[in-house]
Design a protein around this motif. Structure first.
Motif, PDB file in Angstrom:
ATOM      1  N   ILE A  86       8.426  27.792  -1.406  1.00 46.19           N
ATOM      2  CA  ILE A  86       9.314  26.673  -1.113  1.00 46.19           C
ATOM      3  C   ILE A  86      10.579  27.182  -1.897  1.00 46.19           C
ATOM      4  CG2 ILE A  86       9.417  24.351  -1.729  1.00 46.19           C
ATOM      5  CD1 ILE A  86       7.508  25.224   0.734  1.00 46.19           C
ATOM      6  N   ARG A  87      10.368  27.686  -3.199  1.00 41.35           N
ATOM      7  CA  ARG A  87      11.565  28.049  -3.847  1.00 41.35           C
ATOM      8  C   ARG A  87      12.588  29.219  -3.109  1.00 41.35           C
ATOM      9  NH1 ARG A  87       8.642  25.893  -8.125  1.00 41.35           N
ATOM     10  NH2 ARG A  87       7.375  27.714  -8.771  1.00 41.35           N
ATOM     11  N   ALA A  88      11.713  29.908  -2.574  1.00 42.22           N
ATOM     12  CA  ALA A  88      12.498  31.041  -1.705  1.00 42.22           C
ATOM     13  C   ALA A  88      13.166  30.446  -0.598  1.00 42.22           C
ATOM     14  CB  ALA A  88      11.575  31.894  -1.282  1.00 42.22           C
ATOM     15  N   LEU A  89      12.369  29.626   0.146  1.00 43.29           N
ATOM     16  CA  LEU A  89      13.168  28.798   1.249  1.00 43.29           C
ATOM     17  C   LEU A  89      14.228  28.036   0.713  1.00 43.29           C
ATOM     18  CD1 LEU A  89       9.934  27.362   3.177  1.00 43.29           C
ATOM     19  CD2 LEU A  89      11.579  29.158   3.786  1.00 43.29           C
ATOM     20  N   ILE A  90      14.297  27.376  -0.289  1.00 42.20           N
ATOM     21  CA  ILE A  90      15.486  26.556  -0.886  1.00 42.20           C
ATOM     22  C   ILE A  90      16.759  27.767  -0.950  1.00 42.20           C
ATOM     23  CG2 ILE A  90      16.457  25.228  -2.607  1.00 42.20           C
ATOM     24  CD1 ILE A  90      13.903  23.919  -2.881  1.00 42.20           C
ATOM     25  N   SER A  91      16.338  28.766  -1.667  1.00 41.35           N
ATOM     26  CA  SER A  91      17.406  29.789  -2.092  1.00 41.35           C
ATOM     27  C   SER A  91      17.888  30.477  -0.561  1.00 41.35           C
ATOM     28  CB  SER A  91      16.718  31.023  -2.691  1.00 41.35           C
ATOM     29  OG  SER A  91      17.573  32.063  -3.139  1.00 41.35           O
ATOM     30  N   ILE A  92      17.047  30.683   0.249  1.00 35.48           N
ATOM     31  CA  ILE A  92      17.345  30.998   1.458  1.00 35.48           C
ATOM     32  C   ILE A  92      18.453  30.187   2.194  1.00 35.48           C
ATOM     33  CG2 ILE A  92      16.896  31.517   3.961  1.00 35.48           C
ATOM     34  CD1 ILE A  92      14.229  32.935   2.846  1.00 35.48           C
ATOM     35  N   ALA A  93      17.992  28.889   2.286  1.00 37.07           N
ATOM     36  CA  ALA A  93      19.012  27.675   2.555  1.00 37.07           C
ATOM     37  C   ALA A  93      20.491  27.562   2.140  1.00 37.07           C
ATOM     38  CB  ALA A  93      18.291  26.272   2.555  1.00 37.07           C
ATOM     39  N   MET A 132       5.145  27.176   6.492  1.00 41.40           N
ATOM     40  CA  MET A 132       5.135  27.557   5.028  1.00 41.40           C
ATOM     41  C   MET A 132       4.834  26.565   4.179  1.00 41.40           C
ATOM     42  SD  MET A 132       7.893  30.761   4.874  1.00 41.40           S
ATOM     43  CE  MET A 132       8.424  30.871   6.116  1.00 41.40           C
ATOM     44  N   GLY A 133       4.950  25.256   4.710  1.00 39.03           N
ATOM     45  CA  GLY A 133       4.573  24.130   3.795  1.00 39.03           C
ATOM     46  C   GLY A 133       3.077  23.545   3.822  1.00 39.03           C
ATOM     47  N   VAL A 134       2.387  24.153   4.931  1.00 45.99           N
ATOM     48  CA  VAL A 134       1.042  23.284   5.308  1.00 45.99           C
ATOM     49  C   VAL A 134      -0.141  23.695   4.113  1.00 45.99           C
ATOM     50  CG1 VAL A 134      -0.981  23.761   6.631  1.00 45.99           C
ATOM     51  CG2 VAL A 134       1.414  23.847   7.858  1.00 45.99           C
ATOM     52  N   GLU A 135       0.118  24.797   3.486  1.00 48.09           N
ATOM     53  CA  GLU A 135      -0.881  25.061   2.460  1.00 48.09           C
ATOM     54  C   GLU A 135      -0.428  23.960   1.259  1.00 48.09           C
ATOM     55  OE1 GLU A 135      -2.044  28.427  -0.646  1.00 48.09           O
ATOM     56  OE2 GLU A 135      -0.673  28.954   0.854  1.00 48.09           O
ATOM     57  N   LEU A 136       0.624  23.442   0.976  1.00 47.25           N
ATOM     58  CA  LEU A 136       0.864  22.323   0.004  1.00 47.25           C
ATOM     59  C   LEU A 136       0.770  20.962   0.486  1.00 47.25           C
ATOM     60  CD1 LEU A 136       4.023  24.069  -1.861  1.00 47.25           C
ATOM     61  CD2 LEU A 136       1.798  23.637  -2.684  1.00 47.25           C
ATOM     62  N   PHE A 137       1.305  20.913   1.555  1.00 51.15           N
ATOM     63  CA  PHE A 137       1.307  19.367   2.049  1.00 51.15           C
ATOM     64  C   PHE A 137       0.544  18.892   3.240  1.00 51.15           C
ATOM     65  CE2 PHE A 137       5.714  20.968   0.902  1.00 51.15           C
ATOM     66  CZ  PHE A 137       5.740  20.262  -0.260  1.00 51.15           C
ATOM     67  N   GLY A 138      -0.350  19.841   3.716  1.00 52.07           N
ATOM     68  CA  GLY A 138      -0.971  19.636   5.122  1.00 52.07           C
ATOM     69  C   GLY A 138      -0.095  19.475   6.336  1.00 52.07           C
ATOM     70  N   GLU A 139      -0.687  19.832   7.446  1.00 54.14           N
ATOM     71  CA  GLU A 139       0.191  19.945   8.674  1.00 54.14           C
ATOM     72  C   GLU A 139       1.335  18.882   9.039  1.00 54.14           C
ATOM     73  OE1 GLU A 139      -0.725  21.059  13.294  1.00 54.14           O
ATOM     74  OE2 GLU A 139      -2.062  21.761  11.782  1.00 54.14           O
ATOM     75  N   ALA A 140       0.530  17.468   9.154  1.00 57.36           N
ATOM     76  CA  ALA A 140       1.670  16.430   9.550  1.00 57.36           C
ATOM     77  C   ALA A 140       2.871  16.295   8.549  1.00 57.36           C
ATOM     78  CB  ALA A 140       0.763  15.418   9.614  1.00 57.36           C
ATOM     79  N   THR A 141       2.414  16.329   7.234  1.00 51.95           N
ATOM     80  CA  THR A 141       3.572  16.033   6.084  1.00 51.95           C
ATOM     81  C   THR A 141       4.464  17.296   6.199  1.00 51.95           C
ATOM     82  OG1 THR A 141       2.146  14.596   4.813  1.00 51.95           O
ATOM     83  CG2 THR A 141       4.074  15.576   3.824  1.00 51.95           C
ATOM     84  N   ALA A 142       4.033  18.627   6.313  1.00 52.53           N
ATOM     85  CA  ALA A 142       4.772  19.682   6.477  1.00 52.53           C
ATOM     86  C   ALA A 142       5.745  19.613   7.671  1.00 52.53           C
ATOM     87  CB  ALA A 142       4.117  20.969   6.387  1.00 52.53           C
ATOM     88  N   ASP A 143       5.077  19.191   8.647  1.00 51.17           N
ATOM     89  CA  ASP A 143       6.190  19.118   9.831  1.00 51.17           C
ATOM     90  C   ASP A 143       7.170  18.265   9.307  1.00 51.17           C
ATOM     91  OD1 ASP A 143       6.480  19.921  12.783  1.00 51.17           O
ATOM     92  OD2 ASP A 143       6.141  17.843  13.028  1.00 51.17           O
ATOM     93  N   ARG A 144       6.812  17.047   9.113  1.00 48.89           N
ATOM     94  CA  ARG A 144       7.926  15.851   8.792  1.00 48.89           C
ATOM     95  C   ARG A 144       8.998  16.357   7.539  1.00 48.89           C
ATOM     96  NH1 ARG A 144       6.938  10.699  11.015  1.00 48.89           N
ATOM     97  NH2 ARG A 144       8.908  10.281  10.332  1.00 48.89           N
ATOM     98  N   LEU A 145       8.377  17.140   6.485  1.00 47.80           N
ATOM     99  CA  LEU A 145       9.394  17.709   5.509  1.00 47.80           C
ATOM    100  C   LEU A 145      10.292  18.537   6.176  1.00 47.80           C
ATOM    101  CD1 LEU A 145       6.743  17.403   2.609  1.00 47.80           C
ATOM    102  CD2 LEU A 145       8.615  15.960   3.081  1.00 47.80           C
ATOM    103  N   ALA A 146       9.686  19.458   7.092  1.00 48.62           N
ATOM    104  CA  ALA A 146      10.475  20.388   7.639  1.00 48.62           C
ATOM    105  C   ALA A 146      11.457  20.112   8.500  1.00 48.62           C
ATOM    106  CB  ALA A 146       9.900  21.577   8.573  1.00 48.62           C
ATOM    107  N   SER A 147      11.390  18.802   9.029  1.00 48.86           N
ATOM    108  CA  SER A 147      12.480  18.213   9.846  1.00 48.86           C
ATOM    109  C   SER A 147      13.422  17.580   9.195  1.00 48.86           C
ATOM    110  CB  SER A 147      11.993  17.126  10.674  1.00 48.86           C
ATOM    111  OG  SER A 147      11.040  17.516  11.744  1.00 48.86           O
ATOM    112  N   THR A 148      13.060  17.014   7.989  1.00 45.08           N
ATOM    113  CA  THR A 148      13.889  16.430   6.883  1.00 45.08           C
ATOM    114  C   THR A 148      14.820  17.514   6.340  1.00 45.08           C
ATOM    115  OG1 THR A 148      12.502  14.725   6.770  1.00 45.08           O
ATOM    116  CG2 THR A 148      14.018  14.869   4.938  1.00 45.08           C
ATOM    117  N   ALA A 149      14.120  18.460   6.154  1.00 44.09           N
ATOM    118  CA  ALA A 149      14.996  19.736   5.279  1.00 44.09           C
ATOM    119  C   ALA A 149      16.098  20.216   6.270  1.00 44.09           C
ATOM    120  CB  ALA A 149      14.052  20.842   5.189  1.00 44.09           C
TER     121      ALA A 149
END
Length: 189
Positions: A86-93, A132-149
């Motif tokens: 997740i930190r790597a994704l933020i760094s990439i962004a 990449m967020g599924v492991e931490l957040f679960g599929e549904a929440t990871a999907d919503r968080l990805a859209s928000t990101a």
């Protein structure tokens, strides 16, 4: 004698120059003369490398996708720890070529092919973040968080007064809240 690597080097020079011109001059200044001047070569060399301007534009958009999405997503997938990922994704962004992407967004408003490529890139990024967020957040929440990101990223890139510090703060705060909300936060020892 010309080697097969020399045309590729020249093409790469033009593609890098195109990215630079988009970042520096925006879409309105994205012209063949500016790209050739940035690359330090003549229009003859340009036509030796590309059939025409449209072929160059198409290759440039493909180059942008590989460099600013595909290659970066692959590097993030190689990070084993989910919190570090997740930190790597933020760094990439934070490190994306935001000025270039701002120009590409303007270009996409006027060119259906670029619009489709931009939509593909946004979808690829959103899907990768969710995966990449599924492991931490679960599929549904990871999907919503990805859209928000992605909304944070596109909002930043479309802002008339973009602040990288504000974008970093927003991404860090959003991520910390998401980790806390889902109980996936990692406490320091």
């Amino acid at each position: 004698m010309e080697t097969s690597a020399e045309p590729d080097k020249l093409r790469s020079r033009f593609l890098d120059a195109g990215m630079t011109v988009l970042a520096r001059d925006g879409y309105s200044g994205f012209k063949q003369a500016a790209v050739c001047a940035e690359a330090g070569v003549t229009t003859g060399a340009f036509y030796h490398s590309f059939r025409n301007w449209k072929a160059f534009e198409s290759e440039l958009i493909g180059h942008w996708r590989v460099e600013a999405t595909d290659r970066l997503v692959e590097s993030a997938r190689n990070v084993a720890d989910p919190h570090e990922r997740i930190r790597a994704l933020i760094s990439i962004a934070l490190g994306l070529p935001h000025a270039t992407e701002r120009a590409i967004r303007t270009w996409a408003a006027n060119d259906p092919e670029v619009h489709a490529a931009l939509a593909d890139v946004e979808n690829a990024r959103r899907s990768a973040i969710a995966e990449m967020g599924v492991e931490l957040f679960g599929e549904a929440t990871a999907d919503r968080l990805a859209s928000t990101a992605m909304l944070l990223l596109t909002g930043f890139e479309n802002s008339t007064q973009p602040s990288l510090d504000d974008f970093k703060w927003a991404m860090d705060t959003f991520t910390a809240a998401a980790l806390t909300m889902t109980g996936a936060d990692q406490t320091s020892e």
